[in-house]
Scaffold this motif. Structure first.
Motif, PDB file in Angstrom:
ATOM      1  N   PRO A  89      -0.662 -31.746  23.435  1.00 60.31           N
ATOM      2  CA  PRO A  89      -2.067 -32.147  23.386  1.00 60.31           C
ATOM      3  C   PRO A  89      -2.958 -31.009  22.897  1.00 60.31           C
ATOM      4  CG  PRO A  89      -1.393 -31.734  25.640  1.00 60.31           C
ATOM      5  CD  PRO A  89      -0.145 -31.688  24.804  1.00 60.31           C
ATOM      6  N   VAL A  90      -3.978 -31.345  22.148  1.00 60.87           N
ATOM      7  CA  VAL A  90      -4.923 -30.357  21.659  1.00 60.87           C
ATOM      8  C   VAL A  90      -6.086 -30.270  22.636  1.00 60.87           C
ATOM      9  CG1 VAL A  90      -4.269 -30.713  19.253  1.00 60.87           C
ATOM     10  CG2 VAL A  90      -6.099 -32.080  20.242  1.00 60.87           C
ATOM     11  N   ASP A  91      -6.883 -29.205  22.496  1.00 61.83           N
ATOM     12  CA  ASP A  91      -7.970 -28.962  23.443  1.00 61.83           C
ATOM     13  C   ASP A  91      -8.952 -30.120  23.514  1.00 61.83           C
ATOM     14  OD1 ASP A  91      -6.888 -26.566  24.091  1.00 61.83           O
ATOM     15  OD2 ASP A  91      -8.225 -25.360  22.843  1.00 61.83           O
ATOM     16  N   ASP A  92      -9.279 -30.733  22.379  1.00 64.05           N
ATOM     17  CA  ASP A  92     -10.242 -31.837  22.381  1.00 64.05           C
ATOM     18  C   ASP A  92      -9.731 -33.008  23.211  1.00 64.05           C
ATOM     19  OD1 ASP A  92     -11.973 -30.414  20.844  1.00 64.05           O
ATOM     20  OD2 ASP A  92     -11.502 -31.422  18.952  1.00 64.05           O
ATOM     21  N   ALA A  93      -8.429 -33.275  23.128  1.00 62.08           N
ATOM     22  CA  ALA A  93      -7.854 -34.382  23.887  1.00 62.08           C
ATOM     23  C   ALA A  93      -7.885 -34.076  25.380  1.00 62.08           C
ATOM     24  CB  ALA A  93      -6.421 -34.641  23.423  1.00 62.08           C
ATOM     25  N   ILE A  94      -7.583 -32.837  25.734  1.00 58.42           N
ATOM     26  CA  ILE A  94      -7.626 -32.436  27.142  1.00 58.42           C
ATOM     27  C   ILE A  94      -9.049 -32.549  27.671  1.00 58.42           C
ATOM     28  CG2 ILE A  94      -7.350 -30.482  28.725  1.00 58.42           C
ATOM     29  CD1 ILE A  94      -5.067 -29.525  26.898  1.00 58.42           C
ATOM     30  N   ARG A  95     -10.003 -32.095  26.873  1.00 55.41           N
ATOM     31  CA  ARG A  95     -11.402 -32.160  27.276  1.00 55.41           C
ATOM     32  C   ARG A  95     -11.853 -33.600  27.469  1.00 55.41           C
ATOM     33  NH1 ARG A  95     -13.284 -29.826  23.204  1.00 55.41           N
ATOM     34  NH2 ARG A  95     -12.827 -27.737  23.976  1.00 55.41           N
ATOM     35  N   ALA A  96     -11.409 -34.487  26.593  1.00 56.54           N
ATOM     36  CA  ALA A  96     -11.807 -35.893  26.690  1.00 56.54           C
ATOM     37  C   ALA A  96     -11.293 -36.524  27.981  1.00 56.54           C
ATOM     38  CB  ALA A  96     -11.299 -36.664  25.474  1.00 56.54           C
ATOM     39  N   VAL A 153      -7.657 -30.569  37.161  1.00 59.31           N
ATOM     40  CA  VAL A 153      -7.757 -31.724  36.271  1.00 59.31           C
ATOM     41  C   VAL A 153      -7.260 -31.358  34.874  1.00 59.31           C
ATOM     42  CG1 VAL A 153      -9.281 -33.495  35.338  1.00 59.31           C
ATOM     43  CG2 VAL A 153      -9.714 -32.567  37.622  1.00 59.31           C
ATOM     44  N   ARG A 154      -7.623 -30.173  34.383  1.00 64.05           N
ATOM     45  CA  ARG A 154      -7.163 -29.748  33.049  1.00 64.05           C
ATOM     46  C   ARG A 154      -5.646 -29.630  33.005  1.00 64.05           C
ATOM     47  NH1 ARG A 154     -11.782 -26.382  33.227  1.00 64.05           N
ATOM     48  NH2 ARG A 154     -10.519 -24.632  33.958  1.00 64.05           N
ATOM     49  N   ARG A 155      -5.061 -29.046  34.048  1.00 65.69           N
ATOM     50  CA  ARG A 155      -3.600 -28.917  34.071  1.00 65.69           C
ATOM     51  C   ARG A 155      -2.936 -30.286  34.032  1.00 65.69           C
ATOM     52  NH1 ARG A 155      -0.455 -29.579  38.247  1.00 65.69           N
ATOM     53  NH2 ARG A 155      -2.032 -29.106  39.825  1.00 65.69           N
ATOM     54  N   MET A 156      -3.421 -31.200  34.860  1.00 69.45           N
ATOM     55  CA  MET A 156      -2.832 -32.538  34.890  1.00 69.45           C
ATOM     56  C   MET A 156      -3.050 -33.263  33.571  1.00 69.45           C
ATOM     57  SD  MET A 156      -3.635 -33.935  38.731  1.00 69.45           S
ATOM     58  CE  MET A 156      -2.920 -33.157  40.179  1.00 69.45           C
ATOM     59  N   ALA A 157      -4.229 -33.096  32.967  1.00 70.11           N
ATOM     60  CA  ALA A 157      -4.496 -33.738  31.679  1.00 70.11           C
ATOM     61  C   ALA A 157      -3.526 -33.230  30.618  1.00 70.11           C
ATOM     62  CB  ALA A 157      -5.938 -33.468  31.255  1.00 70.11           C
ATOM     63  N   ARG A 158      -3.297 -31.927  30.608  1.00 73.04           N
ATOM     64  CA  ARG A 158      -2.368 -31.352  29.636  1.00 73.04           C
ATOM     65  C   ARG A 158      -0.961 -31.920  29.839  1.00 73.04           C
ATOM     66  NH1 ARG A 158      -3.299 -26.705  30.928  1.00 73.04           N
ATOM     67  NH2 ARG A 158      -4.830 -26.193  29.325  1.00 73.04           N
ATOM     68  N   MET A 192       0.146 -39.714  20.414  1.00 77.19           N
ATOM     69  CA  MET A 192      -0.006 -38.571  21.316  1.00 77.19           C
ATOM     70  C   MET A 192       1.229 -38.403  22.186  1.00 77.19           C
ATOM     71  SD  MET A 192      -3.257 -37.918  23.803  1.00 77.19           S
ATOM     72  CE  MET A 192      -4.336 -38.319  22.414  1.00 77.19           C
ATOM     73  N   ASN A 193       1.954 -39.489  22.401  1.00 86.60           N
ATOM     74  CA  ASN A 193       3.131 -39.467  23.244  1.00 86.60           C
ATOM     75  C   ASN A 193       4.184 -38.529  22.676  1.00 86.60           C
ATOM     76  OD1 ASN A 193       4.792 -40.109  25.329  1.00 86.60           O
ATOM     77  ND2 ASN A 193       5.485 -42.041  24.454  1.00 86.60           N
ATOM     78  N   GLY A 205      -1.944 -42.734  24.788  1.00 87.99           N
ATOM     79  CA  GLY A 205      -3.365 -42.720  24.488  1.00 87.99           C
ATOM     80  C   GLY A 205      -4.205 -42.160  25.625  1.00 87.99           C
ATOM     81  N   ARG A 206      -5.493 -41.966  25.334  1.00 86.04           N
ATOM     82  CA  ARG A 206      -6.416 -41.333  26.266  1.00 86.04           C
ATOM     83  C   ARG A 206      -6.564 -42.130  27.553  1.00 86.04           C
ATOM     84  NH1 ARG A 206     -11.350 -42.764  27.519  1.00 86.04           N
ATOM     85  NH2 ARG A 206     -12.902 -41.276  28.293  1.00 86.04           N
ATOM     86  N   ASP A 207      -6.773 -43.442  27.448  1.00 82.25           N
ATOM     87  CA  ASP A 207      -7.017 -44.240  28.651  1.00 82.25           C
ATOM     88  C   ASP A 207      -5.821 -44.193  29.601  1.00 82.25           C
ATOM     89  OD1 ASP A 207      -9.477 -44.860  27.673  1.00 82.25           O
ATOM     90  OD2 ASP A 207      -8.956 -46.896  27.022  1.00 82.25           O
ATOM     91  N   ASP A 208      -4.626 -44.224  29.037  1.00 81.40           N
ATOM     92  CA  ASP A 208      -3.428 -44.143  29.870  1.00 81.40           C
ATOM     93  C   ASP A 208      -3.340 -42.773  30.541  1.00 81.40           C
ATOM     94  OD1 ASP A 208      -0.939 -44.972  30.967  1.00 81.40           O
ATOM     95  OD2 ASP A 208       0.136 -43.936  29.352  1.00 81.40           O
ATOM     96  N   ALA A 209      -3.709 -41.725  29.817  1.00 85.37           N
ATOM     97  CA  ALA A 209      -3.687 -40.380  30.391  1.00 85.37           C
ATOM     98  C   ALA A 209      -4.685 -40.268  31.535  1.00 85.37           C
ATOM     99  CB  ALA A 209      -4.002 -39.344  29.314  1.00 85.37           C
TER     100      ALA A 209
END
Length: 289
Positions: free
Chosen positions: A6-13, A32-37, A1-2, A45-49
């Motif tokens: 990012p795709v929508d599913d990853a942002i949602r997760a 939160v969505r902006r920062m996730a993106r 992912m690095n 990975g997700r946990d690091d994000a």
């Protein structure tokens, strides 16, 4: 992912994982969505994000609030309603407002100087405004009893913290003050309504940590007569650490970047904060009462 978009599913997760935290579930989801993106493009990975987003939310919101964000707004509104009804003199209401304002670090620092804070600003602009836009307001609208605003002044309060906005909305309704309160991501572009004055109190450093261009973009898009910028003189730990010098440079930079959009700037006589009132050109603001 690095390094990948990012795709929508990853942002949602990531957004869903952050929302599970009591401390951040009241933050406007758009923030939160902006920062996730933004963080998914750098994270391993997700946990690091999720960790990265929570760290940024702490800088933007969490560091200024107690515990998991304070008591439920409904409970605080009941305290305010009871104080208003039980003591017609307003003394109990003011004491309750002070107790709630003390919960938020930014407004707690202002409490010893509250009697003259807003009057010092209105003196610079020539009187209390007929319409007021409070950006990144936090709990500051609870200082209404000290603001000296006309009962007809329309108060628009915006913050990323939906719990704070719920409390502010209810309080202004109890006071009978015409208003609109909404949760919004101020680091993203938006269209603000025309008002006499916009308060941007201690918000610029928070925006700078999210997006170096956000503060200037916000200032340039405000259809207001005056913008009130303030900066803290001490760190959250109470140390000065050359903060006045640093923020005076930031003010000078913003004013230089505004260029011809600015008609003038005046420093307000307000203790404990660096407060600068900027008069803008070509404003669509409503006339003062």
């Amino acid at each position: 992912m690095n390094g990948e978009e990012p795709v929508d599913d990853a942002i949602r997760a990531v957004t869903d994982a952050v929302a599970e935290s009591r401390r951040y579930r009241a933050v406007d989801p758009a923030v939160v969505r902006r920062m996730a993106r933004e963080e998914l493009g750098r994270a391993h990975g997700r946990d690091d994000a999720v960790k990265r987003v929570k760290r940024r939310l702490h800088q933007a919101v969490g560091a200024y609030r107690p515990g998991a964000g304070g008591a439920a707004p409904a409970r605080d509104l009941e305290r305010l309603r009871t104080a208003r009804e039980r003591d017609p003199s307003g003394a109990e209401l003011r004491a309750t407002c002070l107790a709630l304002l003390a919960r938020h670090t930014s407004t707690r620092e202002r409490l010893p100087f509250l009697d003259g804070f807003y009057s010092g600003i209105w003196d610079v602009i020539g009187g209390a405004p007929a319409s007021l836009l409070d950006l990144g307001c936090g709990l500051a609208p609870l200082a209404l009893p000290w603001m000296g605003l006309p009962a007809s002044t329309h108060y628009l309060a915006i913050d990323a913290d939906a719990a704070a906005i719920q409390l502010v909305d209810g309080f202004l309704s109890q006071a009978g003050q015409p208003h609109l309160a909404e949760a919004r991501d101020l680091a993203s572009p938006f269209t603000a309504p025309a008002t006499d004055v916009a308060l941007i109190l201690k918000l610029v450093p928070i925006l700078d940590r999210q997006d170096p261009d956000a503060a200037l973009r916000l200032l340039r898009n405000l259809p207001v007569g005056h913008v009130v910028l303030s900066f803290p003189m001490r760190s959250l730990g109470g140390r000065r650490r050359g903060m006045e010098t640093t923020y005076r440079r930031r003010v000078d930079s913003l004013l230089a970047d505004l260029g011809s959009d600015m008609q003038g700037a005046t420093e307000a006589s307000v203790p404990n904060e660096l407060v600068v009132v900027v008069t803008l050109r070509g404003s669509n603001a409503a006339p003062k009462a």
